[in-house]
Write a protein that holds these residues in place. Sequence first.
Motif, short mmCIF file in Angstrom:
data_model
loop_
_atom_site.label_atom_id
_atom_site.label_comp_id
_atom_site.label_asym_id
_atom_site.label_seq_id
_atom_site.Cartn_x
_atom_site.Cartn_y
_atom_site.Cartn_z
N GLU A 32 -7.24 -6.66 -14.31
CA GLU A 32 -7.83 -6.27 -13.04
C GLU A 32 -6.89 -5.34 -12.29
OE1 GLU A 32 -9.06 -9.64 -10.78
OE2 GLU A 32 -10.31 -10.47 -12.38
N VAL A 33 -7.46 -4.56 -11.38
CA VAL A 33 -6.67 -3.62 -10.58
C VAL A 33 -6.08 -4.35 -9.37
CG1 VAL A 33 -6.75 -1.53 -9.19
CG2 VAL A 33 -8.04 -1.65 -11.33
N CYS A 34 -4.84 -4.04 -9.07
CA CYS A 34 -4.18 -4.68 -7.93
C CYS A 34 -3.20 -3.70 -7.30
CB CYS A 34 -3.46 -5.95 -8.36
SG CYS A 34 -2.03 -5.64 -9.43
N LEU A 35 -2.69 -4.08 -6.15
CA LEU A 35 -1.60 -3.37 -5.50
C LEU A 35 -0.28 -3.95 -5.99
CD1 LEU A 35 -3.12 -3.40 -1.93
CD2 LEU A 35 -2.73 -1.33 -3.27
N PRO A 36 0.80 -3.16 -6.01
CA PRO A 36 2.10 -3.73 -6.36
C PRO A 36 2.47 -4.84 -5.38
CG PRO A 36 2.19 -1.32 -6.32
CD PRO A 36 0.88 -1.71 -5.74
N GLY A 37 3.15 -5.88 -5.88
CA GLY A 37 3.56 -6.97 -5.01
C GLY A 37 3.58 -8.29 -5.73
N GLY A 38 3.85 -9.36 -4.98
CA GLY A 38 3.89 -10.68 -5.59
C GLY A 38 4.25 -11.75 -4.58
N MET A 39 4.59 -12.93 -5.09
CA MET A 39 4.86 -14.09 -4.25
C MET A 39 6.23 -13.98 -3.58
SD MET A 39 2.13 -15.86 -4.57
CE MET A 39 2.69 -17.38 -3.75
N VAL A 40 6.32 -14.58 -2.39
CA VAL A 40 7.57 -14.61 -1.65
C VAL A 40 8.55 -15.57 -2.33
CG1 VAL A 40 8.65 -15.28 0.54
CG2 VAL A 40 6.52 -13.99 0.55
N CYS A 41 9.78 -15.12 -2.48
CA CYS A 41 10.85 -15.97 -3.00
C CYS A 41 11.71 -16.42 -1.82
CB CYS A 41 11.70 -15.23 -4.02
SG CYS A 41 13.10 -16.17 -4.64
N ASN A 45 1.30 16.18 -7.16
CA ASN A 45 0.99 17.61 -7.04
C ASN A 45 0.60 17.97 -5.61
OD1 ASN A 45 1.56 18.43 -9.64
ND2 ASN A 45 -0.51 18.02 -10.39
N GLY A 46 1.24 17.31 -4.65
CA GLY A 46 0.97 17.60 -3.25
C GLY A 46 -0.25 16.92 -2.67
N VAL A 47 -0.97 16.13 -3.47
CA VAL A 47 -2.18 15.45 -3.01
C VAL A 47 -1.83 14.04 -2.56
CG1 VAL A 47 -4.48 14.63 -3.64
CG2 VAL A 47 -3.62 16.79 -4.58
N PRO A 48 -2.07 13.68 -1.29
CA PRO A 48 -1.79 12.32 -0.82
C PRO A 48 -2.60 11.30 -1.62
CG PRO A 48 -2.16 13.79 1.04
CD PRO A 48 -2.56 14.55 -0.20
N SER A 49 -1.92 10.28 -2.14
CA SER A 49 -2.56 9.31 -3.03
C SER A 49 -2.02 7.92 -2.78
CB SER A 49 -2.33 9.71 -4.50
OG SER A 49 -2.77 11.03 -4.76
N ILE A 50 -2.67 6.93 -3.43
CA ILE A 50 -2.25 5.53 -3.38
C ILE A 50 -1.87 5.10 -4.79
CG2 ILE A 50 -3.07 3.16 -3.07
CD1 ILE A 50 -2.66 4.24 -0.44
N ILE A 54 0.89 -1.16 0.00
CA ILE A 54 0.00 0.00 0.00
C ILE A 54 0.92 1.21 0.00
CG2 ILE A 54 -1.79 1.25 1.26
CD1 ILE A 54 -2.76 -1.37 2.39
N ALA A 55 1.22 1.69 -1.20
CA ALA A 55 2.24 2.73 -1.39
C ALA A 55 1.59 4.11 -1.39
CB ALA A 55 3.00 2.49 -2.69
#
Length: 409
Positions: A259-268, A239-244, A233-234
């Motif tokens: 589909e929309v997702c958060l950055p990330g993936g499987m554990v190595c 432009n100064g606006v807090p965002s995700i 959850i980054a």
Amino acid sequence: MRLGRGNKLILHLPRLSSKHILGNEVVSRFRSLSSSAEGKTEPAIFQLSSRTKKESSGVMSAVVHEVDKDSEHQRVWLPNSSDEPLFWNEDVVRGNLKSPHNLARLLDRIETQEIEGGRYRMKQYGVLHEDPAEDMRLLNENYTVPALASALRDREDVLQYCAQLAAEDNIEALKDHLRNFHPSLVAARRNARRMLDVKEPLNAASLETIRKALMRMPRRVTQAHSRRAGVVIAICHVNGVPSIILERRAVTLRAHPDEVCLPGGMVCSVADKTIVETCLREMKEEIDGLNFDYHGDDGGYGISVLGVLRCNWGEVHHMVGVAVTPVVCFLGQDLADVDLKPNPDEVAEVFTVPLHSLMDKSQWLYKEDHAPIFVGGPYVIWGLTGYMLERFWKDVLLPNNTQGGIGDV
């Protein structure tokens, strides 16, 4: 949507399949019925958005090249985009807001009438939060039974003493005893503890508030899982606006394409020592151009890990069959002028959604036995991503938000 035979409503949802839309709740903004010259009612035209979309390889995109100044923080990055900045304009259901019969405007009118009629004139502040359901959830999840029992006993003592003062007609003592319970004082004390304003740029105090909120979240009982993953959850500024930061997955992927997702993936197990390393490694692979190094002389660029969002791990595993851990981070660089390059093998688009939009309850849809659905961005967000985003704003942002109530942000 159009009127078919027998006045049956027929939905036409461009870019959104039934997997995106669960039930009829998404039709939350409408165009009004138009009348023909003869005075007959024409079929109503209902559509989710009147935006101009950019089409790439047969997939509809919400990308636009020009927006009003107020929307310049709603950025989008494509894998092969030029140096020209790209944006998204309208959310997926905003559509035509000018009609007096538009449902969003109609609900505002209804709310105004209810308030003027006195139904909601006396606002109640609850114990921890104004919203009754949210107040009960916070009490249940953050306090032990002995603590709640002790508070109930104290409150009963106060009521009995006040009843005694009233019976003795000792009004001045009664007023003095109840003064601290006046709604204005309750609101003042509550607002004094809220240090997070999601409409303003986040500072060191804001980030510390988020970090402490994550640390205070109740611990969950976990169990060993053979398949583990991490998502980020980054939080950033545009432009100064807090965002995700969010991603739209490439259509060529086997699992959850487009589909929309958060950055990330499987554990190595070989490369990753911690779940944080998993998250940062995957985000680097998916999005090129982010500055992960800290440079104090440049104004604090880099990435700060704020903590882990403790979810109901059983619910998470039930939704996706994988134990997914969300890690909350803050990116120090403002992304307004950053040329991000999504990895085209995995990511079709990278885009941002303002935190204040995430906290607007009118942008969320709920259906029994389904994860929350967010419709306040360029694409519908549901499933695990919707679940985690809702938990983040309700458990972390909302209790510390200076604006207070849900939907008032």
